[in-house]
Design a protein around this motif. Sequence first.
Motif, PDB file in Angstrom:
ATOM      1  N   ASP A  35      34.873  51.660  57.930  1.00  0.00           N
ATOM      2  CA  ASP A  35      35.355  50.531  58.716  1.00  0.00           C
ATOM      3  C   ASP A  35      35.894  49.471  57.756  1.00  0.00           C
ATOM      4  O   ASP A  35      35.369  48.376  57.644  1.00  0.00           O
ATOM      5  N   SER A  36      36.944  49.839  57.057  1.00  0.00           N
ATOM      6  CA  SER A  36      37.464  49.041  55.944  1.00  0.00           C
ATOM      7  C   SER A  36      38.742  48.289  56.271  1.00  0.00           C
ATOM      8  O   SER A  36      39.163  47.413  55.519  1.00  0.00           O
ATOM      9  N   MET A  37      39.368  48.624  57.399  1.00  0.00           N
ATOM     10  CA  MET A  37      40.682  48.040  57.668  1.00  0.00           C
ATOM     11  C   MET A  37      40.692  46.519  57.843  1.00  0.00           C
ATOM     12  O   MET A  37      41.626  45.868  57.395  1.00  0.00           O
ATOM     13  N   PRO A  38      39.667  45.917  58.480  1.00  0.00           N
ATOM     14  CA  PRO A  38      39.687  44.446  58.568  1.00  0.00           C
ATOM     15  C   PRO A  38      39.734  43.801  57.174  1.00  0.00           C
ATOM     16  O   PRO A  38      40.435  42.805  56.976  1.00  0.00           O
ATOM     17  N   TYR A  39      39.020  44.385  56.196  1.00  0.00           N
ATOM     18  CA  TYR A  39      39.031  43.852  54.825  1.00  0.00           C
ATOM     19  C   TYR A  39      40.413  44.026  54.188  1.00  0.00           C
ATOM     20  O   TYR A  39      40.917  43.148  53.501  1.00  0.00           O
ATOM     21  N   HIS A  40      41.005  45.221  54.415  1.00  0.00           N
ATOM     22  CA  HIS A  40      42.347  45.452  53.849  1.00  0.00           C
ATOM     23  C   HIS A  40      43.360  44.475  54.445  1.00  0.00           C
ATOM     24  O   HIS A  40      44.199  43.926  53.730  1.00  0.00           O
ATOM     25  N   ALA A  41      43.278  44.268  55.754  1.00  0.00           N
ATOM     26  CA  ALA A  41      44.230  43.364  56.412  1.00  0.00           C
ATOM     27  C   ALA A  41      44.073  41.946  55.860  1.00  0.00           C
ATOM     28  O   ALA A  41      45.073  41.283  55.542  1.00  0.00           O
ATOM     29  N   ASP A  42      42.824  41.481  55.712  1.00  0.00           N
ATOM     30  CA  ASP A  42      42.575  40.157  55.126  1.00  0.00           C
ATOM     31  C   ASP A  42      43.192  40.066  53.729  1.00  0.00           C
ATOM     32  O   ASP A  42      43.835  39.077  53.385  1.00  0.00           O
ATOM     33  N   ALA A  43      42.962  41.109  52.925  1.00  0.00           N
ATOM     34  CA  ALA A  43      43.446  41.103  51.537  1.00  0.00           C
ATOM     35  C   ALA A  43      44.972  41.069  51.501  1.00  0.00           C
ATOM     36  O   ALA A  43      45.568  40.363  50.675  1.00  0.00           O
ATOM     37  N   TRP A  44      45.612  41.811  52.392  1.00  0.00           N
ATOM     38  CA  TRP A  44      47.083  41.793  52.442  1.00  0.00           C
ATOM     39  C   TRP A  44      47.602  40.410  52.798  1.00  0.00           C
ATOM     40  O   TRP A  44      48.494  39.871  52.130  1.00  0.00           O
ATOM     41  N   VAL A  45      47.057  39.808  53.858  1.00  0.00           N
ATOM     42  CA  VAL A  45      47.553  38.511  54.338  1.00  0.00           C
ATOM     43  C   VAL A  45      47.395  37.463  53.234  1.00  0.00           C
ATOM     44  O   VAL A  45      48.332  36.713  52.924  1.00  0.00           O
ATOM     45  N   ARG A  57      48.289  39.948  60.167  1.00  0.00           N
ATOM     46  CA  ARG A  57      47.320  41.057  60.240  1.00  0.00           C
ATOM     47  C   ARG A  57      47.919  42.241  60.994  1.00  0.00           C
ATOM     48  O   ARG A  57      47.696  43.393  60.635  1.00  0.00           O
ATOM     49  N   GLU A  58      48.698  41.915  62.042  1.00  0.00           N
ATOM     50  CA  GLU A  58      49.274  43.007  62.829  1.00  0.00           C
ATOM     51  C   GLU A  58      50.217  43.860  61.976  1.00  0.00           C
ATOM     52  O   GLU A  58      50.209  45.092  62.060  1.00  0.00           O
ATOM     53  N   VAL A  59      51.019  43.191  61.143  1.00  0.00           N
ATOM     54  CA  VAL A  59      51.935  43.923  60.266  1.00  0.00           C
ATOM     55  C   VAL A  59      51.139  44.773  59.267  1.00  0.00           C
ATOM     56  O   VAL A  59      51.511  45.910  58.957  1.00  0.00           O
ATOM     57  N   ALA A  60      50.015  44.232  58.804  1.00  0.00           N
ATOM     58  CA  ALA A  60      49.158  45.012  57.891  1.00  0.00           C
ATOM     59  C   ALA A  60      48.677  46.287  58.581  1.00  0.00           C
ATOM     60  O   ALA A  60      48.701  47.376  57.997  1.00  0.00           O
ATOM     61  N   PHE A  61      48.262  46.174  59.831  1.00  0.00           N
ATOM     62  CA  PHE A  61      47.793  47.358  60.573  1.00  0.00           C
ATOM     63  C   PHE A  61      48.938  48.319  60.885  1.00  0.00           C
ATOM     64  O   PHE A  61      48.754  49.527  60.859  1.00  0.00           O
ATOM     65  N   MET A  62      50.126  47.766  61.181  1.00  0.00           N
ATOM     66  CA  MET A  62      51.270  48.625  61.495  1.00  0.00           C
ATOM     67  C   MET A  62      51.682  49.465  60.285  1.00  0.00           C
ATOM     68  O   MET A  62      52.177  50.572  60.425  1.00  0.00           O
ATOM     69  N   ASN A  63      51.491  48.908  59.084  1.00  0.00           N
ATOM     70  CA  ASN A  63      51.922  49.596  57.865  1.00  0.00           C
ATOM     71  C   ASN A  63      50.793  50.333  57.159  1.00  0.00           C
ATOM     72  O   ASN A  63      50.988  50.896  56.078  1.00  0.00           O
ATOM     73  N   GLU A  64      49.617  50.334  57.771  1.00  0.00           N
ATOM     74  CA  GLU A  64      48.469  51.023  57.198  1.00  0.00           C
ATOM     75  C   GLU A  64      48.829  52.477  56.911  1.00  0.00           C
ATOM     76  O   GLU A  64      49.452  53.156  57.735  1.00  0.00           O
ATOM     77  N   GLY A  65      48.433  52.953  55.726  1.00  0.00           N
ATOM     78  CA  GLY A  65      48.691  54.343  55.381  1.00  0.00           C
ATOM     79  C   GLY A  65      49.827  54.475  54.388  1.00  0.00           C
ATOM     80  O   GLY A  65      49.898  55.443  53.647  1.00  0.00           O
ATOM     81  N   ARG A  66      50.748  53.477  54.387  1.00  0.00           N
ATOM     82  CA  ARG A  66      51.782  53.469  53.363  1.00  0.00           C
ATOM     83  C   ARG A  66      51.131  53.199  52.014  1.00  0.00           C
ATOM     84  O   ARG A  66      50.075  52.566  51.951  1.00  0.00           O
TER      85      ARG A  66
END
Length: 247
Positions: A35-45, A57-66
């Motif tokens: 359950d790491s995606m909230p941390y990744h999204a925070d780090a990206w923003v 955050r939405e853009v971070a989730f949309m591009n997750e996996g790239r």
Amino acid sequence: MMQIETAIARYLKSSGHSFIHLKAVLFDMDGVLFDSMPYHADAWVTSMAKYNLPMTREVAFMNEGRTGMSTINLIYNQVYGKDASKELIDEIYLNKCNEFAKHPDPPRMPGAWELLKKLKATGITPVLVTGSGQHTLFARFDRDYPGMFEHDKMVTAYDVKYGKPNPEPYLMGLKKAGVAANEAIVIENAPIGVQAGVAAGVFTVAVNTGPLPNQVLIDAGANLLYPSMVALYEKWEELAEHLTVNH
Ligand code: CA
């Protein structure tokens, strides 16, 4: 039940296979096993904002996996209309990794360990397919998923040239598992990961563990969708029954 049958019939028609006989499950990592995606999204923003590259955050989730590199370049292009330099990309990516590291270790995704136990008990091989290249990855799996993933059946950033949505990571996963495309399924939470699984010719199950609407994962080509890993775990027998051929 009907929905599963319809989904499999659609997959068989488009792939040209006459059956699915499940031998391996190819697991994405972030948002599926951890359950790491909230941390990744925070780090990206946070890190992108430092370089005047606005990212929600939405853009971070949309591009997750790239890969991190292509995510940074994509946003840079949207702002400046040209590619970012390699030096700048490396600097921003390091910053993002440092921001991520400020968070505690992400917990296991609820339902994931329980699902893996069911797979192991029925002789199905779990394979990891991630774009992540964290140097602590193997140690983290040994600690949080002991005995579940063999190291030689893990695909990480170091194994592949192209990241998702290219099918390469999942094709590599099939190869490492020693199975054909119709002897596996992919479990993914991100639209780009779903695209990669579908492009590899594998029946792709989406689990919507993040904030995006279901339709985004359906539009990416998901064959089936569950609202969480717990839901997939609870309904596993029903799905597995349809993924076995008795010769
Ligand atoms: Ca993911």
